[in-house]
Design an enzyme around this catalytic site. Structure first.
Site, PDB file in Angstrom:
ATOM      1  CG  ASN A 184      -6.967  41.095  18.500  1.00 11.46           C
ATOM      2  OD1 ASN A 184      -8.191  41.030  18.544  1.00 11.46           O
ATOM      3  ND2 ASN A 184      -6.185  40.237  19.154  1.00 11.46           N
ATOM      4  CB  CYS A 194     -18.002  50.718  27.323  1.00 10.84           C
ATOM      5  SG  CYS A 194     -18.692  50.565  25.659  1.00 10.84           S
ATOM      6  CB  CYS A 212       3.189  44.920  17.806  1.00  9.73           C
ATOM      7  SG  CYS A 212       3.130  43.645  19.053  1.00  9.73           S
ATOM      8  CB  CYS A 259     -22.358  51.009  27.760  1.00  8.12           C
ATOM      9  SG  CYS A 259     -21.571  52.480  27.074  1.00  8.12           S
TER      10      CYS A 259
END
Ligand SMILES: [Zn+2]
Length: 258
Positions: free
Chosen positions: A133, A175, A192, A252
């Protein structure tokens, strides 16, 4: 670095004869520590190949138990393992596969609060994230940037797989958040469980993730920083793109080169 034993020269002979890996690459693998987040569809093949490759230290995080519906795509586990903790069962499989690997099972659920101390305690060289997730993947990615640890992120959905190498702590590399943005921070429902996935696709993508972790450790081949590979299993087809660092990324962006 200590020299390889006769058994190790034999076990890793097919690595060592590769000019791009060699004895030095094999020693780097034996000295490396990879933390695998998620011992599910992606984690199983990744752990299997990292262990066989002689990655000297593996930490496996998963808070889940093995269920019957996992077995179609998580071949480290057998029918007799149903109900057992995934991290510990995967660690037992690693111990059976290769005595060179020191393996640790961590059965905590990853949260924004525990990931930073966990990385500080275990000090991995690379993190391989195979969780299912966006929310967890972003938590893991943010913590990797803060701890300056390279992240290989591997994900699947139905017939598609993605593998990327993220070095967001470096001034010129993205990132995972640069790639997916902030919209998924509260989104934990792309699993899934409701989507369906072909088991062999997990094998392909998990092995690819292991490949990129091994590339990062040994330095074989081309630089993978910021590369994202997308596999379409229906065609089948694969394409690769190089992702830019997003100067506006809240994780970042401030590290971007001026
Ligand atoms: Zn970023």
């Amino acid at each position: 670095m200590t020299s390889l034993t006769d058994d190790q020269l034999d076990r890793y002979a097919r690595h060592i004869v590769l000019r791009e890996v060699g004895g030095a690459g094999q020693k780097a693998l034996l000295a490396a520590h990879v933390l695998v987040v998620g011992a599910g569809g992606i984690g199983c093949p990744a752990v299997q190949y990292l262990a066989a490759a002689g990655v000297g230290r593996l930490s496996i995080i998963d808070h889940d138990q093995i269920s019957l519906s996992n077995l179609q795509r998580q071949p480290l586990y057998g029918t007799g393992d149903i109900g057992a903790p995934k991290a510990e069962t995967a660690a037992a499989a690693v111990a059976r596969l290769n005595p060179d690997v020191a393996v640790a099972a961590i059965t905590e659920a990853i949260t924004a609060d525990n990931i930073a101390p966990l990385l500080a305690d275990t000090q991995p060289d690379i993190v391989l994230d195979g969780t299912d997730n966006f929310m967890t993947r972003l938590i893991v990615s943010d913590a990797c940037v803060a701890a300056r640890i390279p992240l290989v992120s591997a994900a699947i959905g139905m017939f598609q797989g993605q593998v990327g190498s993220f070095y967001g702590h470096l001034p010129d590399a993205p990132c995972y958040r640069c790639f997916v943005g902030d919209a998924h921070d509260a989104d934990d429902c792309d699993t899934c469980a409701d989507q369906g996935v072909l088991g062999a696709l997990c094998g392909l993508v998990g092995s690819f993730g292991a490949m990129e972790a091994i590339r990062a450790i040994t330095g074989f081949g081309e630089d993978a920083k910021g590369k994202l590979h997308v596999y379409d299993g229906l065609k089948p087809d694969m394409y690769t793109m190089r992702l830019p660092k997003d100067p506006a990324c809240k994780t970042c962006g401030s590290l971007a080169a001026a």
